[in-house]
Design a protein around this motif. Structure first.
Motif, PDB file in Angstrom:
ATOM      1  N   TRP A   1       7.728   3.411 -53.876  1.00 11.21           N
ATOM      2  CA  TRP A   1       6.751   2.504 -53.277  1.00 11.21           C
ATOM      3  C   TRP A   1       6.113   3.220 -52.100  1.00 11.21           C
ATOM      4  N   ASP A   2       4.934   3.743 -52.302  1.00 12.95           N
ATOM      5  CA  ASP A   2       4.284   4.543 -51.255  1.00 12.95           C
ATOM      6  C   ASP A   2       3.807   3.672 -50.107  1.00 12.95           C
ATOM      7  N   ASP A   3       3.045   2.664 -50.418  1.00 11.38           N
ATOM      8  CA  ASP A   3       2.544   1.737 -49.409  1.00 11.38           C
ATOM      9  C   ASP A   3       2.829   0.320 -49.875  1.00 11.38           C
ATOM     10  N   TYR A   4       3.446  -0.472 -49.006  1.00 20.83           N
ATOM     11  CA  TYR A   4       3.833  -1.834 -49.376  1.00 20.83           C
ATOM     12  C   TYR A   4       2.644  -2.635 -49.887  1.00 20.83           C
ATOM     13  N   GLY A   5       2.849  -3.255 -51.034  1.00 19.09           N
ATOM     14  CA  GLY A   5       1.847  -4.144 -51.591  1.00 19.09           C
ATOM     15  C   GLY A   5       0.766  -3.467 -52.397  1.00 19.09           C
ATOM     16  N   ARG A   6       0.742  -2.147 -52.400  1.00 20.39           N
ATOM     17  CA  ARG A   6      -0.296  -1.461 -53.162  1.00 20.39           C
ATOM     18  C   ARG A   6       0.218  -1.042 -54.531  1.00 20.39           C
ATOM     19  N   PRO A   7      -0.631  -1.128 -55.554  1.00 20.91           N
ATOM     20  CA  PRO A   7      -0.211  -0.651 -56.871  1.00 20.91           C
ATOM     21  C   PRO A   7      -0.152   0.869 -56.864  1.00 20.91           C
ATOM     22  N   PRO A   8       0.479   1.478 -57.860  1.00 25.32           N
ATOM     23  CA  PRO A   8       0.530   2.941 -57.938  1.00 25.32           C
ATOM     24  C   PRO A   8      -0.876   3.531 -57.889  1.00 25.32           C
ATOM     25  N   ALA A   9      -1.019   4.681 -57.189  1.00 22.35           N
ATOM     26  CA  ALA A   9      -2.335   5.311 -57.053  1.00 22.35           C
ATOM     27  C   ALA A   9      -2.925   5.638 -58.420  1.00 22.35           C
ATOM     28  N   ILE A  10      -2.139   6.304 -59.253  1.00 23.42           N
ATOM     29  CA  ILE A  10      -2.524   6.588 -60.642  1.00 23.42           C
ATOM     30  C   ILE A  10      -1.248   6.513 -61.470  1.00 23.42           C
ATOM     31  N   SER A  11      -1.399   6.468 -62.755  1.00 25.76           N
ATOM     32  CA  SER A  11      -0.211   6.438 -63.612  1.00 25.76           C
ATOM     33  C   SER A  11       0.410   7.836 -63.681  1.00 25.76           C
ATOM     34  N   GLN A  12       1.700   7.882 -63.934  1.00 25.99           N
ATOM     35  CA  GLN A  12       2.380   9.170 -64.060  1.00 25.99           C
ATOM     36  C   GLN A  12       1.793   9.964 -65.226  1.00 25.99           C
ATOM     37  N   LYS A  13       1.411   9.264 -66.274  1.00 24.92           N
ATOM     38  CA  LYS A  13       0.851   9.937 -67.461  1.00 24.92           C
ATOM     39  C   LYS A  13      -0.442  10.662 -67.100  1.00 24.92           C
ATOM     40  N   LYS A  14      -1.305   9.981 -66.333  1.00 23.83           N
ATOM     41  CA  LYS A  14      -2.575  10.605 -65.940  1.00 23.83           C
ATOM     42  C   LYS A  14      -2.305  11.805 -65.035  1.00 23.83           C
ATOM     43  N   PHE A  15      -1.352  11.645 -64.103  1.00 28.26           N
ATOM     44  CA  PHE A  15      -1.032  12.750 -63.218  1.00 28.26           C
ATOM     45  C   PHE A  15      -0.545  13.967 -64.010  1.00 28.26           C
ATOM     46  N   ASP A  16       0.338  13.704 -64.980  1.00 29.39           N
ATOM     47  CA  ASP A  16       0.888  14.801 -65.783  1.00 29.39           C
ATOM     48  C   ASP A  16      -0.227  15.577 -66.482  1.00 29.39           C
ATOM     49  N   LEU A  17      -1.211  14.843 -67.021  1.00 29.62           N
ATOM     50  CA  LEU A  17      -2.327  15.502 -67.709  1.00 29.62           C
ATOM     51  C   LEU A  17      -3.128  16.357 -66.735  1.00 29.62           C
ATOM     52  N   GLU A  18      -3.366  15.815 -65.533  1.00 28.51           N
ATOM     53  CA  GLU A  18      -4.130  16.547 -64.538  1.00 28.51           C
ATOM     54  C   GLU A  18      -3.337  17.749 -64.009  1.00 28.51           C
ATOM     55  N   PHE A  19      -2.031  17.587 -63.858  1.00 19.48           N
ATOM     56  CA  PHE A  19      -1.216  18.657 -63.290  1.00 19.48           C
ATOM     57  C   PHE A  19      -1.076  19.840 -64.245  1.00 19.48           C
ATOM     58  N   GLU A  20      -1.337  19.600 -65.528  1.00 14.95           N
ATOM     59  CA  GLU A  20      -1.336  20.693 -66.502  1.00 14.95           C
ATOM     60  C   GLU A  20      -2.356  21.749 -66.102  1.00 14.95           C
ATOM     61  N   ARG A  21      -3.411  21.342 -65.402  1.00 18.36           N
ATOM     62  CA  ARG A  21      -4.439  22.286 -64.942  1.00 18.36           C
ATOM     63  C   ARG A  21      -3.863  23.237 -63.900  1.00 18.36           C
ATOM     64  N   VAL A  22      -2.921  22.727 -63.093  1.00 11.00           N
ATOM     65  CA  VAL A  22      -2.246  23.578 -62.110  1.00 11.00           C
ATOM     66  C   VAL A  22      -1.361  24.582 -62.828  1.00 11.00           C
ATOM     67  N   ILE A  23      -0.648  24.115 -63.818  1.00  9.90           N
ATOM     68  CA  ILE A  23       0.250  24.977 -64.594  1.00  9.90           C
ATOM     69  C   ILE A  23      -0.545  26.107 -65.260  1.00  9.90           C
ATOM     70  N   LYS A  24      -1.753  25.765 -65.719  1.00 14.17           N
ATOM     71  CA  LYS A  24      -2.587  26.752 -66.407  1.00 14.17           C
ATOM     72  C   LYS A  24      -3.348  27.644 -65.422  1.00 14.17           C
ATOM     73  N   GLY A  25      -3.206  27.380 -64.135  1.00 11.68           N
ATOM     74  CA  GLY A  25      -3.880  28.196 -63.127  1.00 11.68           C
ATOM     75  C   GLY A  25      -5.344  27.858 -62.953  1.00 11.68           C
ATOM     76  N   GLU A  26      -5.768  26.700 -63.449  1.00  6.94           N
ATOM     77  CA  GLU A  26      -7.183  26.326 -63.358  1.00  6.94           C
ATOM     78  C   GLU A  26      -7.538  25.752 -61.986  1.00  6.94           C
ATOM     79  N   ILE A  27      -6.544  25.232 -61.262  1.00  4.69           N
ATOM     80  CA  ILE A  27      -6.806  24.608 -59.965  1.00  4.69           C
ATOM     81  C   ILE A  27      -5.555  24.722 -59.095  1.00  4.69           C
ATOM     82  N   ARG A  28      -5.767  24.828 -57.797  1.00  2.00           N
ATOM     83  CA  ARG A  28      -4.630  24.895 -56.891  1.00  2.00           C
ATOM     84  C   ARG A  28      -4.077  23.487 -56.647  1.00  2.00           C
ATOM     85  N   PRO A  29      -2.750  23.354 -56.380  1.00  2.00           N
ATOM     86  CA  PRO A  29      -2.157  22.034 -56.126  1.00  2.00           C
ATOM     87  C   PRO A  29      -2.862  21.266 -55.019  1.00  2.00           C
TER      88      PRO A  29
END
Length: 215
Positions: free
Chosen positions: A158-186
């Motif tokens: 729970w990052d901030d009380y009362g707020r929904p998750p910023a993004i879904s874990q699934k969406k984050f995982d897809l985006e983070f694949e770009r970091v793994i591939k070296g396409e973007i810095r963290p």
């Protein structure tokens, strides 16, 4: 003398129909001429509710009867609820609570003054007891909610009380694949996704844990 109903739910997700039906059914079965049922969808912590204020300040008159299904539909704070009950008495408005035993509600049938006084005393005690129970229930609920929130915060869920998750874990995982591939810095991805440092690395941790689990 007129009969009015009042029913309240805490949120708009809760339906008012059940309470309204109970009041209408009771009046029909007891041949009472119900004028109207006033409703609010608002917390019972205080009495600053639009329809309740209209009912008590502009509608109810001496000799009228106010019907509620349960005392906590009127209010959940014992002190304020008992104060409202006293205000109704001062206006000479009778309060009927359907969850209380009928014999306690219908004191008008007692001709003997002493018997009527005794039943009124018992009725007042019952009202205070039910008001205490309603207040205790909301305190218990708030305590459970607080403990649940603290537990989630401790687990980093729970990052901030009362707020929904910023993004879904699934969406984050897809985006983070770009970091793994070296396409973007963290750091750049974090800014792109609009995540705080702590939130980004919490998502990252779950991503890496899922990768380890698949090995």
């Amino acid at each position: 003398m007129a009969y009015y109903g009042y029913h309240r739910t805490s949120t708009k997700e809760q339906h008012l129909d059940r309470g309204i039906h109970e009041i209408e059914k009771y009046c029909e079965e007891n041949h009472l001429d119900l004028v109207n049922v006033f409703t609010d969808q608002q917390t019972g912590k205080n009495f600053n509710r639009p329809r309740y204020l209209v009912l008590t300040e502009d509608v109810l008159r001496k000799g009228d009867t106010l019907i509620v299904t349960e005392l906590d539909r009127l209010g959940r704070n014992k002190q304020d609820t008992m104060k409202q009950i006293q205000l109704l008495r001062e206006k000479e408005v009778r309060l009927m609570v359907l969850e209380l035993p009928t014999t306690l509600m219908d004191m008008g049938k007692f001709d003997n003054a002493l018997a009527k006084l005794m039943m009124e005393t018992i009725n007042n005690m019952m009202l205070e007891l039910y008001a205490s129970m309603a207040e205790a229930e909301i305190e218990k609920k708030e305590k459970r909610q607080k403990e649940g929130i603290e537990a989630k915060k401790a687990r980093g869920e729970w990052d901030d009380y009362g707020r929904p998750p910023a993004i879904s874990q699934k969406k984050f995982d897809l985006e983070f694949e770009r970091v793994i591939k070296g396409e973007i810095r963290p750091t750049d991805l974090r800014k792109e996704l609009g995540l705080s440092h702590a939130t980004f690395y919490r998502y990252r941790k779950k991503f890496l844990e899922s990768c380890d689990g698949e090995k």
